[in-house]
Design a protein around this motif. Structure first.
Motif, PDB file in Angstrom:
ATOM      1  N   LEU A  38       0.822  -1.216   0.000  1.00 12.52           N
ATOM      2  CA  LEU A  38       0.000   0.000   0.000  1.00 12.52           C
ATOM      3  C   LEU A  38       0.855   1.265   0.000  1.00 12.52           C
ATOM      4  O   LEU A  38       0.552   2.231  -0.680  1.00 12.52           O
ATOM      5  CB  LEU A  38      -0.933   0.004   1.214  1.00 12.52           C
ATOM      6  CG  LEU A  38      -1.891   1.183   1.311  1.00 12.52           C
ATOM      7  CD1 LEU A  38      -2.818   1.245   0.095  1.00 12.52           C
ATOM      8  CD2 LEU A  38      -2.699   1.111   2.593  1.00 12.52           C
ATOM      9  N   ARG A  39       1.942   1.238   0.755  1.00 15.34           N
ATOM     10  CA  ARG A  39       2.807   2.419   0.812  1.00 15.34           C
ATOM     11  C   ARG A  39       3.378   2.737  -0.557  1.00 15.34           C
ATOM     12  O   ARG A  39       3.478   3.885  -0.944  1.00 15.34           O
ATOM     13  CB  ARG A  39       3.933   2.204   1.807  1.00 15.34           C
ATOM     14  CG  ARG A  39       4.844   3.399   1.943  1.00 15.34           C
ATOM     15  CD  ARG A  39       5.919   3.241   3.010  1.00 15.34           C
ATOM     16  NE  ARG A  39       6.275   1.887   3.350  1.00 15.34           N
ATOM     17  CZ  ARG A  39       7.056   1.092   2.616  1.00 15.34           C
ATOM     18  NH1 ARG A  39       7.532   1.532   1.472  1.00 15.34           N
ATOM     19  NH2 ARG A  39       7.336  -0.118   3.008  1.00 15.34           N
ATOM     20  N   ILE A  40       3.708   1.720  -1.314  1.00 15.24           N
ATOM     21  CA  ILE A  40       4.307   1.935  -2.636  1.00 15.24           C
ATOM     22  C   ILE A  40       3.230   2.249  -3.672  1.00 15.24           C
ATOM     23  O   ILE A  40       3.373   3.174  -4.464  1.00 15.24           O
ATOM     24  CB  ILE A  40       5.129   0.705  -3.058  1.00 15.24           C
ATOM     25  CG1 ILE A  40       6.333   0.568  -2.126  1.00 15.24           C
ATOM     26  CG2 ILE A  40       5.574   0.812  -4.513  1.00 15.24           C
ATOM     27  CD1 ILE A  40       7.077  -0.735  -2.256  1.00 15.24           C
ATOM     28  N   LEU A  41       2.118   1.525  -3.644  1.00 10.87           N
ATOM     29  CA  LEU A  41       1.111   1.665  -4.695  1.00 10.87           C
ATOM     30  C   LEU A  41       0.053   2.717  -4.383  1.00 10.87           C
ATOM     31  O   LEU A  41      -0.617   3.206  -5.282  1.00 10.87           O
ATOM     32  CB  LEU A  41       0.450   0.311  -4.956  1.00 10.87           C
ATOM     33  CG  LEU A  41       1.416  -0.739  -5.500  1.00 10.87           C
ATOM     34  CD1 LEU A  41       0.789  -2.119  -5.473  1.00 10.87           C
ATOM     35  CD2 LEU A  41       1.857  -0.369  -6.912  1.00 10.87           C
ATOM     36  N   ARG A  42      -0.152   3.012  -3.095  1.00 10.00           N
ATOM     37  CA  ARG A  42      -1.029   4.095  -2.640  1.00 10.00           C
ATOM     38  C   ARG A  42      -2.492   3.949  -3.059  1.00 10.00           C
ATOM     39  O   ARG A  42      -3.196   4.933  -3.238  1.00 10.00           O
ATOM     40  CB  ARG A  42      -0.495   5.449  -3.112  1.00 10.00           C
ATOM     41  CG  ARG A  42       0.855   5.754  -2.556  1.00 10.00           C
ATOM     42  CD  ARG A  42       1.385   7.034  -3.059  1.00 10.00           C
ATOM     43  NE  ARG A  42       2.702   7.250  -2.493  1.00 10.00           N
ATOM     44  CZ  ARG A  42       3.221   8.425  -2.299  1.00 10.00           C
ATOM     45  NH1 ARG A  42       2.551   9.494  -2.649  1.00 10.00           N
ATOM     46  NH2 ARG A  42       4.407   8.539  -1.794  1.00 10.00           N
ATOM     47  N   GLU A  43      -2.934   2.730  -3.264  1.00  9.12           N
ATOM     48  CA  GLU A  43      -4.337   2.514  -3.622  1.00  9.12           C
ATOM     49  C   GLU A  43      -4.702   1.108  -3.157  1.00  9.12           C
ATOM     50  O   GLU A  43      -3.987   0.142  -3.459  1.00  9.12           O
ATOM     51  CB  GLU A  43      -4.526   2.669  -5.135  1.00  9.12           C
ATOM     52  CG  GLU A  43      -5.957   2.890  -5.577  1.00  9.12           C
ATOM     53  CD  GLU A  43      -6.629   1.585  -5.943  1.00  9.12           C
ATOM     54  OE1 GLU A  43      -7.734   1.332  -5.444  1.00  9.12           O
ATOM     55  OE2 GLU A  43      -6.044   0.815  -6.693  1.00  9.12           O
ATOM     56  N   ASP A  44      -5.799   0.980  -2.425  1.00  9.82           N
ATOM     57  CA  ASP A  44      -6.171  -0.287  -1.804  1.00  9.82           C
ATOM     58  C   ASP A  44      -6.307  -1.436  -2.801  1.00  9.82           C
ATOM     59  O   ASP A  44      -5.811  -2.535  -2.557  1.00  9.82           O
ATOM     60  CB  ASP A  44      -7.477  -0.140  -1.022  1.00  9.82           C
ATOM     61  CG  ASP A  44      -7.294   0.617   0.274  1.00  9.82           C
ATOM     62  OD1 ASP A  44      -6.193   0.528   0.851  1.00  9.82           O
ATOM     63  OD2 ASP A  44      -8.237   1.278   0.708  1.00  9.82           O
ATOM     64  N   GLY A  45      -6.996  -1.207  -3.894  1.00  7.29           N
ATOM     65  CA  GLY A  45      -7.226  -2.279  -4.864  1.00  7.29           C
ATOM     66  C   GLY A  45      -5.924  -2.797  -5.457  1.00  7.29           C
ATOM     67  O   GLY A  45      -5.717  -4.014  -5.568  1.00  7.29           O
ATOM     68  N   ARG A  46      -5.063  -1.873  -5.831  1.00  7.05           N
ATOM     69  CA  ARG A  46      -3.769  -2.280  -6.399  1.00  7.05           C
ATOM     70  C   ARG A  46      -2.933  -3.007  -5.357  1.00  7.05           C
ATOM     71  O   ARG A  46      -2.252  -3.988  -5.668  1.00  7.05           O
ATOM     72  CB  ARG A  46      -3.010  -1.055  -6.903  1.00  7.05           C
ATOM     73  CG  ARG A  46      -3.573  -0.484  -8.171  1.00  7.05           C
ATOM     74  CD  ARG A  46      -2.661   0.607  -8.713  1.00  7.05           C
ATOM     75  NE  ARG A  46      -3.273   1.228  -9.854  1.00  7.05           N
ATOM     76  CZ  ARG A  46      -3.690   2.484  -9.890  1.00  7.05           C
ATOM     77  NH1 ARG A  46      -3.512   3.272  -8.857  1.00  7.05           N
ATOM     78  NH2 ARG A  46      -4.269   2.967 -10.970  1.00  7.05           N
ATOM     79  N   ALA A  47      -2.963  -2.505  -4.128  1.00 11.85           N
ATOM     80  CA  ALA A  47      -2.181  -3.146  -3.064  1.00 11.85           C
ATOM     81  C   ALA A  47      -2.691  -4.561  -2.801  1.00 11.85           C
ATOM     82  O   ALA A  47      -1.895  -5.487  -2.614  1.00 11.85           O
ATOM     83  CB  ALA A  47      -2.228  -2.311  -1.792  1.00 11.85           C
TER      84      ALA A  47
END
Length: 183
Positions: A38-47
């Motif tokens: 999440l820290r890297i991608l910053r979006e729940d779905g992607r994480a």
């Protein structure tokens, strides 16, 4: 929370194809690994997608895990590399892509996340604090924010070779410091 020795035994069982061990490894670690993605991608779905793909890799690569190393750090590295791969494949003009906020991306923004066990996180924080400011920020940006070396160089207004040198020396320092801290 399960201790490191139990996690290691689970991971070794996963390497032998034990599905129940894999389910338990997932239950014990996924909540701690999700913030890494999440820290890297910053979006729940992607994480969430990243974490699913990362656990597939953990299942497939469990035989590459070497006993005696931190199983949580090993799994976190797989999640981090998976997230970086996804981030770099995203078109920069896609909604959700955000340029990093360089002024706020310090280690302090990262250390509140429970990605690593508290003792490991504390050792990492202590070692990072012993680094020079340039080395620390370059390493954090490159390895916790997934910034490319070119992006780090642009941020600092430094030559690419200088940034590579900061990061290389910083990683060597971290390796030595973490080895010293663990003895």
């Amino acid at each position: 929370m399960i201790d490191t020795a139990e996690l290691e035994q689970l991971l070794l069982a996963v390497a032998r194809g034990d599905q129940q061990a894999f389910q338990r490894f997932y239950r014990e670690t996924s909540a701690h690994l999700y913030p890494v993605a999440l820290r890297i991608l910053r979006e729940d779905g992607r994480a969430a997608d990243c974490l699913q793909d990362a656990f597939l890799k953990i299942w497939l690569k469990a035989s590459e895990y070497r006993a005696g190393r931190s199983p949580m750090a090993w799994a976190a590295a797989i999640v981090r590399y998976q997230a970086i791969d996804l981030l770099r494949r995203m078109p920069k003009d896609e909604p959700g892509w955000e340029e990093p906020d360089w002024e706020r991306e310090e280690w302090g923004a990262v250390h509140n996340e429970a990605a690593l066990y508290p003792a490991e996180r504390k050792r990492m924080e202590d070692c990072l604090q012993k680094m020079t400011a340039e080395q620390r920020q370059a390493v954090v940006q490159a390895f916790y924010r997934a910034a490319s070396y070119e992006e780090v160089a642009k941020h600092f207004g430094a030559a690419l070779g200088t940034v590579k040198s900061w990061i290389r020396r910083g990683l060597l320092f971290l390796r030595d410091c973490l080895q010293h801290e663990s003895t």
